[in-house]
Scaffold this active site. Structure first.
Site, PDB file in Angstrom:
ATOM      1  N   LYS A   1      70.182   4.672  30.307  1.00  5.01           N
ATOM      2  CA  LYS A   1      68.976   4.190  30.984  1.00  5.01           C
ATOM      3  C   LYS A   1      68.909   2.680  31.164  1.00  5.01           C
ATOM      4  O   LYS A   1      69.238   1.927  30.245  1.00  5.01           O
ATOM      5  CB  LYS A   1      67.753   4.625  30.191  1.00  5.01           C
TER       6      LYS A   1
ATOM      7  N   GLY B   1      77.339   2.440  19.515  1.00  5.78           N
ATOM      8  CA  GLY B   1      77.836   3.724  19.021  1.00  5.78           C
ATOM      9  C   GLY B   1      78.682   4.481  20.019  1.00  5.78           C
ATOM     10  O   GLY B   1      79.805   4.904  19.713  1.00  5.78           O
TER      11      GLY B   1
ATOM     12  N   GLY C   1      72.156  -1.814  18.945  1.00  5.42           N
ATOM     13  CA  GLY C   1      70.976  -2.621  19.256  1.00  5.42           C
ATOM     14  C   GLY C   1      71.162  -4.080  18.845  1.00  5.42           C
ATOM     15  O   GLY C   1      70.820  -5.004  19.601  1.00  5.42           O
TER      16      GLY C   1
ATOM     17  N   ARG D   1      82.996   3.073   8.305  1.00  6.88           N
ATOM     18  CA  ARG D   1      81.943   2.146   7.859  1.00  6.88           C
ATOM     19  C   ARG D   1      81.924   1.994   6.343  1.00  6.88           C
ATOM     20  O   ARG D   1      81.615   0.919   5.821  1.00  6.88           O
ATOM     21  CB  ARG D   1      80.569   2.629   8.316  1.00  6.88           C
TER      22      ARG D   1
END
Ligand code: AMP
Length: 403
Positions: free
Chosen positions: A194, A347, A370, A37
């Site tokens: 989930k 990730g 996200g 990164r």
């Protein structure tokens, strides 16, 4: 794609530029363990330096308690890396909010922006102060673009000029290109722990794709909804009905959600537990489903082979434990071998891609987790939204100046 102000549009000579990057990188014992990164941001930094500006870098790292400094969340290891790469000293500034003394062409890194009490609350006062530090604000951090925080959103309201950095622009361009007119058939794979954290993306994708492969803890809830025994597996009892509805809705939209025919189970959730492959009909009350079985992998590989576009987020099993990694490995390799345009993000997905060494064979790897999911859902990313607003204001101002 929407109109955004780019670095090349601006005269940065002698200006102070505040750049929001994403330096939330793995750090162990005070040393950066993956500098991917950080290296990715170097072209942005070099472009701004070559334009004659000085740079204030801002990033978050981890989730410290807001309002107080904590060594464990310091960005000092990142500054060390930046100093090495840029071959200049990049100091970390602890008290930066009220002003920084800088020399021409200098690069400084502000301490973890999440040490500031107002960051995650998108506090106006903090955003204004950040804007006052610079003449130009550049957001180059796609992975945090789904969060409206002071350094990703508020600051862009108050900075004299707000622009998008090349990394952010590249992500937006690549993702919209792939998703605007995707080649058919489209296959999406949504794995991970989930259903609750990925419910909206599951709903949206089930309307857009031909096959929706669910995996990980998510598939256990779907298996339960379809009437199978899942024993002690991770699943969400309160989402069984939602999963049933999703299966029905998907069918109505011509989308299939294939369920595993075999699974790999353990009795305990740990890396030493014995892995046993079972037919989906043989799962016992004390079993934990932790991966898909080889027969399921074979079926999934056939689906993948027929796809023209593949979107992937989330592992199919507990891939961190070797005995439960075969499903995710087989999937990663099938995607790598397919001729489809493949996009992957998140990730754990990036960790799996790296573990199974297929980086070079995925068409596009998004840095966002996200933000990637929200983009797939078709949601507006707040950090991009505010940059678009700033671009409209900037364009109007430039036009007025020309008159
Ligand atoms: P997420 O952050 O939602 O993408 O979830 C990723 C995590 O889900 C990884 O750490 C996996 O180990 C975990 N995971 C995947 N499959 C299972 C499973 N069957 N049971 C429990 N955890 C799982």
């Amino acid at each position: 794609m929407s109109v955004l102000v780019k670095i090349a549009d601006l005269d940065l000579s002698g200006k102070t530029v505040l750049i929001r990057e994403d330096y939330n990188v793995p750090i162990k014992d005070g040393v950066v363990t993956s500098d991917v990164r950080i290296r990715a941001t170097l072209p942005t930094l070099k472009q701004v330096l070559e334009a004659g500006a000085k740079i204030i870098l801002v990033s978050h790292f981890g989730r410290p308690v807001a309002g107080k400094y904590n060594d464990a969340f310091s960005l000092a290891p990142v500054a060390k890396c930046l100093s090495d790469f840029l071959e200049v000293d990049v100091p970390v500034i602890k008290d930066w909010v009220d002003g920084i003394d800088m020399e021409d062409h200098q690069v400084v890194l502000c301490e973890n922006v999440r040490f500031e009490a107002g960051e995650t609350k998108n506090d106006d006062e903090l955003a204004r102060k950040m804007a006052q530090l610079c003449q130009v604000y550049i957001n180059d951090a796609f992975a945090t673009a789904h969060r409206a925080q002071a350094s990703t959103h508020g600051v862009a309201k108050y900075a004299a000029v707000s622009a998008a950095g090349p990394l952010l622009i590249n992500e937006l361009k690549s993702l919209s290109k792939a998703l605007r007119e995707p080649a058919q058939p489209i296959i999406a794979i949504v794995g991970g722990a989930k259903v609750s954290s990925k419910l909206t993306v599951l709903e949206t994708l089930s309307e857009k794709v031909d096959q929706l492969i669910v995996g990980g803890g998510i598939v256990n809830t779907f298996l339960k909804a379809a009437g199978y025994e899942v024993g002690k597996s991770l699943y969400e009892p309160d989402l069984i009905e939602t999963a049933s509805k999703l299966i029905k809705q998907a069918e109505e939209n011509g989308c299939q959600i294939p369920l595993p025919v075999d699974v790999i189970c353990g009795k305990e959730f740990n890396e030493n537990t014995k892995a046993v492959t079972k037919s989906i009909n043989d799962v016992e009350a004390d079993d934990m489903i932790m991966d898909v079985g080889p027969e399921t992998s074979k079926q999934l590989n056939e689906i993948i082979a027929k796809a023209k576009t593949i979107v992937w987020n989330g592992p199919l099993g507990v891939f961190e434990f070797d005995q439960f990694s075969q499903g995710t490995e087989s999937l990663a390799k099938a995607i790598a071998n397919s001729e489809a345009y493949s996009i992957a993000g998140g990730g754990d997905t990036i960790a799996a891609i790296s573990k199974f060494d297929v980086e070079d064979k995925i068409s596009y790897i998004s840095t966002g987790g996200g933000a990637f999911l929200e983009f797939l859902e078709g949601k507006k990313l707040p950090a991009v939204d505010i940059l678009e607003e700033a671009a409209r204001a900037w364009t109007a101002m430039e036009k007025a100046r020309e008159l």
